[in-house]
Design a protein around this motif. Sequence first.
Motif, short mmCIF file in Angstrom:
data_model
loop_
_atom_site.label_atom_id
_atom_site.label_comp_id
_atom_site.label_asym_id
_atom_site.label_seq_id
_atom_site.Cartn_x
_atom_site.Cartn_y
_atom_site.Cartn_z
N LYS A 1 13.12 -23.32 10.10
CA LYS A 1 13.27 -23.05 8.68
C LYS A 1 14.71 -23.38 8.23
N PHE A 2 14.85 -23.76 7.00
CA PHE A 2 16.15 -24.16 6.45
C PHE A 2 16.54 -23.27 5.28
N VAL B 1 25.35 -26.30 1.07
CA VAL B 1 24.82 -27.22 2.09
C VAL B 1 23.57 -26.59 2.74
N THR B 2 22.49 -27.42 2.95
CA THR B 2 21.25 -26.94 3.59
C THR B 2 21.38 -27.05 5.10
N VAL B 3 21.17 -25.93 5.79
CA VAL B 3 21.24 -25.89 7.25
C VAL B 3 20.05 -25.11 7.80
N LYS B 4 19.82 -25.19 9.16
CA LYS B 4 18.76 -24.42 9.80
C LYS B 4 19.08 -22.94 9.75
N GLU B 5 18.05 -22.15 9.55
CA GLU B 5 18.26 -20.71 9.62
C GLU B 5 18.79 -20.37 11.01
N GLY B 6 19.71 -19.42 11.06
CA GLY B 6 20.32 -19.03 12.31
C GLY B 6 21.61 -19.77 12.62
N ASN C 1 19.61 -15.71 6.19
CA ASN C 1 19.20 -15.95 7.58
C ASN C 1 20.20 -16.80 8.34
N LEU C 2 21.47 -16.55 8.06
CA LEU C 2 22.55 -17.23 8.77
C LEU C 2 23.35 -16.19 9.54
N VAL C 3 24.20 -16.67 10.46
CA VAL C 3 24.93 -15.75 11.34
C VAL C 3 26.43 -15.92 11.11
N LEU C 4 27.14 -14.78 10.97
CA LEU C 4 28.60 -14.82 10.84
C LEU C 4 29.19 -15.11 12.21
N GLY C 5 30.05 -16.13 12.27
CA GLY C 5 30.64 -16.54 13.53
C GLY C 5 32.07 -16.03 13.69
N THR D 1 34.97 -10.30 0.73
CA THR D 1 35.45 -9.59 1.91
C THR D 1 34.56 -9.94 3.12
N ILE D 2 35.03 -9.50 4.28
CA ILE D 2 34.23 -9.77 5.50
C ILE D 2 32.83 -9.17 5.38
N GLU D 3 32.75 -7.92 4.89
CA GLU D 3 31.46 -7.24 4.77
C GLU D 3 30.56 -7.97 3.80
N GLU D 4 31.15 -8.42 2.66
CA GLU D 4 30.35 -9.14 1.66
C GLU D 4 29.88 -10.49 2.21
N ALA D 5 30.74 -11.16 2.97
CA ALA D 5 30.38 -12.44 3.57
C ALA D 5 29.23 -12.27 4.57
N ARG D 6 29.35 -11.21 5.40
CA ARG D 6 28.30 -10.95 6.40
C ARG D 6 26.95 -10.69 5.73
#
Length: 555
Positions: free
Chosen positions: A473-474, A524-529, A496-500, A484-489
């Motif tokens: 899925k994308f 930008v469109t990327v794969k979920e995860g 469905n993305l992961v904070l690195g 903030t970090i919390e808002e970004a997370r």
Amino acid sequence: MNIIGTTLGGRYLVIEQIGEGGMATVYKAKDQLLNRYVAVKILKHEFTQDDEFIKKFKRESIAAASLTHPNIVSIFDVGEQDNIYYIVMEYIHGQTLKDFIKKNGKLGYKRVLDITLQIAMALEHAHKNGVVHRDIKPHNIVITEEGTIKVTDFGIARASTVSTVTNTNKVLGSVHYLSPEQAKGGFSDHRTDIYSLGVVMYEMLTGKLPFDAESPISVAIKHIQDDFVEPIQIDSSIPKSVNDIVKKALEKDMFKRYQSAKQLIDDLNKVKENPDTLIDNFDETQSTRIIDVKDVDKALKKKSKRRFVKPIFITLSLFVLAFLIYYLYNNYFTVKDVEVPNLIGLTETEARAKLEPLKLKLEVEGKEYSDKPEGSIVKMYPEDGIKVKEGSTIRVKLSAGQKKVLVPDLKGLDILEAEILLKNNGLVRGNIDRKYSDTVDRNKIMDQDPKPNTEVIEGSEVSIVISDGKEEKFTKVPILLGRTIEEARASLTAANLVLGNITYGYDSKYIENVVISQDVAAGVTVKEGTIINIVINKKEVEQTQQEQQGNTNNQ
């Protein structure tokens, strides 16, 4: 005479020759009226010149045609055309017992008991109907492809007795199975068939004949006066009870032999259940003996004057003759022909009710799977429209309904494995659907319809669902700058993305502790995860950078 292509009786189209015996040639033919294959036995030319034989042949064949039994080859028709005398019989796929013995050698005693029992049941039915075969031998016994035993040639065998028993050339094929009374040319009855069956049983058990010699006359003499080697002496594994049945069947004295096929059947069944059972010895007190007239005469002399013997004898003779005429009339001249009604589709109860007024019997041979209602008649023999004698038995098969099977579990298999498993279980593959699965590997079956262990009709379809593996899925990367970090997370989780990785930098355009950079641009469109790395704004980073810059300039 070539009769291939000839139509006999206006309905039997002769197709090909399928066999030949001492008295007749057998052809395969097509019954064009009933659209079925039949066997047509045509008498050889030399026998058609004997008027007495032809009369007897017709009479005995008609009598044999009244026999209806699962172990007797049925006779459908008897006819004559252009000096061709023929019998139309049931066409059977199989082999003669003689060919079977030649191919397999001696048979196991259990198989012998089974085959003998079926032959004996055929003889019992024939004897009850006043028909004696008089030429029982493996050549006249057929084993069908299903393993059923059928006795053939009742009419032709009995008709041939007078013409063949005195002719060495003709008797050659049967002399090994002749009873002693036949070999003597004397009186014979149904017990003759029992003796011949005893010879057949002996041959099946040992692979040999009880009597053999270089000439037919020598063999016949051995039947009359010689003892045979008992089967158990040839093969010690043969149970004594089976050996004793053979001995009793092969008694040279008719009165010491089995007195009926029913007695033989009873012993065969006993031994089948328990091979250690004892076979009763002959007891002269239990058998009716023919007393010599001289002995009767002597006895009468002692009790009365000689002048009374002759009137008494004449009276008894007249009484016996009257009884014989009465018996023959009731058994052979008063049996009516009736047309077999159509029983297909009826239940057993309905069929019996339909046959009862016609004085016909019903015998259920078993069941077979079909698409007809369970319990209804799907096959009958003879077929409807055929004329039979009153008292005949109509054999039928009932529908067992459609055969049902259990659906196997196909989950985790690939298509080929599933199709093989379905075929082995009498099923076929139905529709195929594909779906993503987080738990089932790609191209493996993840679901099926009907479900495993469901009972369905044989031949049914089973639809399957095949896994396409995990679905890719994308999503679009959210705007993280200024958050903030919390808002970004939270924004990344929602997409469905992961904070690195989180690193720190400084940009005067942003306030302290907010995102000033993300490694994948917003939109930008990327794969979920996908992992998104960010940089957080820190004032201390600016001071550190300035100090590092100053040190570099001083150097």
